[in-house]
Design a protein around this motif. Structure first.
Motif: not given
Length: 547
Positions: A530-534
């Motif tokens: 999603g928006d936060k790519v880890s």
């Protein structure tokens, strides 16, 4: 293969050039980024009927150009030749949408109608998605798909259908001809008897007319000739000249030779007068005729001309007319025999068609079982092992391709009622049904570019991976374009495009970028996280790409 797509001033796209590769091409991006716009533009240049408001706001016109590679044996070549366009290895389709809504298309710089573009599109591209009414969801095409799956040879059934149709047409024509002939049978019999009684011959009218005119002329001059002969004879000039000759000869002894020249001339005149009288007598004999012969000649001539007027033909054509009418009578007399023979021909043609149609039906039933089994095998890895796919074959009106209707039906669970694909299956189920069916039907068909519009919607994990692997398998034989939200599917693509939307100066624009390896990792990580790519998403993306 679709090699290049150039879009200008269409919807949210100001200028876009894309080059596609062989195999599996994937397009990804956030929802609303404009992925479906690419399909709208491709459908526009292919002549598909779609939305009307395609021109980008503020532009005078929009334009789409699509470039296809066309192998030597591609079926589109025959269509191009039929349209008067010389086929080439490169096929360029271009279509312009004016601000006034008018659309103009070209094929290799030759202006064509939208219908030609649509006909070409059927041979170039096949679209599959949840709202697909042109491909697998259209039951009108299911019989052809089953026949293609089985490699069915329809030529025998088509030939027997054509023979059956011709036999029935011949019988119908014979019935109609006999019925029409019977309506004039009384007239024909009367006319043939009348003509046979007269027995006209070609050229007879001219001969009769000449004889009649000759006899009429003889009748008019014979009296004058007879009177002339009488005046020339002993009671006329000949007698007077003989008397004059006697008188002169009696006076000649006392005339001391002065009358000799006159007597000699008179002798010569008598000779000429005799020849003249002989000639007139000969002519008079020639002018002799039988008045009854003139009457008979005139009666015959008038009968010929009257019959010719009655039938509106020339007198010389009466003999041919008699033969024609006699032939029509013969056809009436022989009509029942002919119809009986034609009925036998129709029965034989019906039997041959029934045999071919029955054999075709049996082959379809057998092929349907094989297709059902093949689709079931594809559904299991797609987590639809409880679903039942069935190819239903029902009777139909006879035609050149048999007497069957074919429909693909599904039941999502055992014991549940079955029905058409688009009526029974949910969105995700429908996508997987379509994919499984396409995998089974598309083997060896490399003529079409296959486009799947979010066919993986509603699935994830192992199911999404199974979807991707089947798309990958399809792309081994043909070019495949997939619009997808599934990272498992995107990771299997050989060419990857990202669709993104941006806003500048109050104007929204969609752009498409081919992704290099690093950017591709980032895009698949975004699809995973999603928006936060880890970091974990990055590693998962790399693992997906590594296979």
């Amino acid at each position: 293969m679709l090699r290049h797509l150039d879009i200008r001033n269409m919807l949210l796209i100001d200028r876009l050039e894309l080059s596609f590769g062989p195999g599996l091409n994937v397009l990804t991006g956030e929802t609303g980024a404009g992925k479906s716009i690419l399909l709208d533009c491709l459908g526009f240049v292919l002549g598909w009927r779609g939305r009307a408001d395609l021109v980008r706001t503020g532009a005078d016109q929009g334009e789409v150009t699509a470039v296809f590679d066309l192998p030597r044996d591609h079926p589109a070549r025959a269509l191009l030749a039929e349209a008067g366009i010389t086929p080439e290895d490169e096929l360029i389709l271009r279509r312009v949408n004016g601000g006034d809504g008018r659309k103009t298309g070209w094929v290799n710089d030759r202006r064509v109608s939208g219908e030609v573009l649509r006909q070409l599109s059927d041979l170039l591209v096949e679209l599959h998605g949840q709202h697909d009414d042109r491909g697998l969801l259209n039951p009108r095409g299911h019989r052809a798909l089953l026949d293609a799956f089985a490699g069915t040879d329809l030529s025998k059934t088509r030939r027997s259908w054509a023979a059956r149709r011709e036999a029935r047409a011949a019988l119908d024509a014979a019935h109609a001809g006999l019925e029409a002939a019977r309506k004039e049978e009384d007239f024909l019999r009367h006319a043939v008897k009348e003509l046979d009684d007269l027995a006209p011959e070609p050229g007879e009218e001219a001969a009769l007319d000449t004889a009649r005119r000759s006899m009429q002329a003889a009748e008019r001059i014979r009296g004058d000739v007879a009177r002339a002969l009488q005046i020339l004879g002993p009671e006329g000039a000949e007698g007077a000249m003989l008397d004059a000759n006697r008188w002169l000869e009696g006076a000649a002894e006392r005339a001391e030779g002065r009358l000799d020249p006159a007597i000699e001339a008179l002798a010569r005149a008598l000779v000429e007068l005799g020849e003249a009288a002989s000639g007139v007598e000969t002519a008079l004999s020639a002018l002799d005729f039988d008045p009854l012969a003139l009457e008979r000649t005139e009666e015959r001539l008038f009968a010929l001309r009257g019959l010719a007027r009655k039938h509106d033909v020339l007198a010389d054509d009466l003999a041919g007319l008699a033969a024609e009418l006699r032939d029509r009578l013969d056809r009436i007399d022989a009509g029942e025999d002919q119809i009986a023979a034609l009925r036998d021909g129709v029965a034989a043609a019906d039997a041959a068609y029934d045999k071919a149609a029955d054999a075709l039906h049996d082959q379809r039933v057998k092929s349907a079982r094989l297709l059902n089994k093949a689709v079931a095998a594809e559904l299991a890895p797609l987590k639809m092992e409880r679903a039942v796919f069935e190819t239903r074959i029902d009777p139909a009106d006879p035609g050149p391709e048999g007497r069957d209707t074919v429909a693909f039906t599904v039941a999502t669970n055992p014991g549940a009622p079955s029905g058409p694909l688009d009526k029974i299956a949910s969105g995700g189920e429908l996508s997987r049904f379509l994919l499984a069916l396409k995998v089974c039907l598309a083997r060896g068909n490399d003529a079409l570019v296959l486009i799947f519009d979010e066919i993986d919607r509603g699935v994830g994990g192992a199911t999404a991976d199974a979807v991707g692997r089947r798309l990958k398998r399809l792309s081994e034989d043909t070019q495949v374009l997939v619009v997808t939200h599934s990272p498992q599917v995107a990771a299997l693509g050989q060419t990857h495009f990202q669709v993104a939307k941006s806003v500048a100066d109050g104007m929204t624009t969609s752009r498409v970028f081919p992704l290099e390896p690093k950017a591709r990792v980032d895009e698949i990580a975004r699809m995973l996280a999603g928006d936060k790519v880890s970091d974990a998403a990055i590693e998962a993306a790399r693992a997906l790409l590594a296979g």
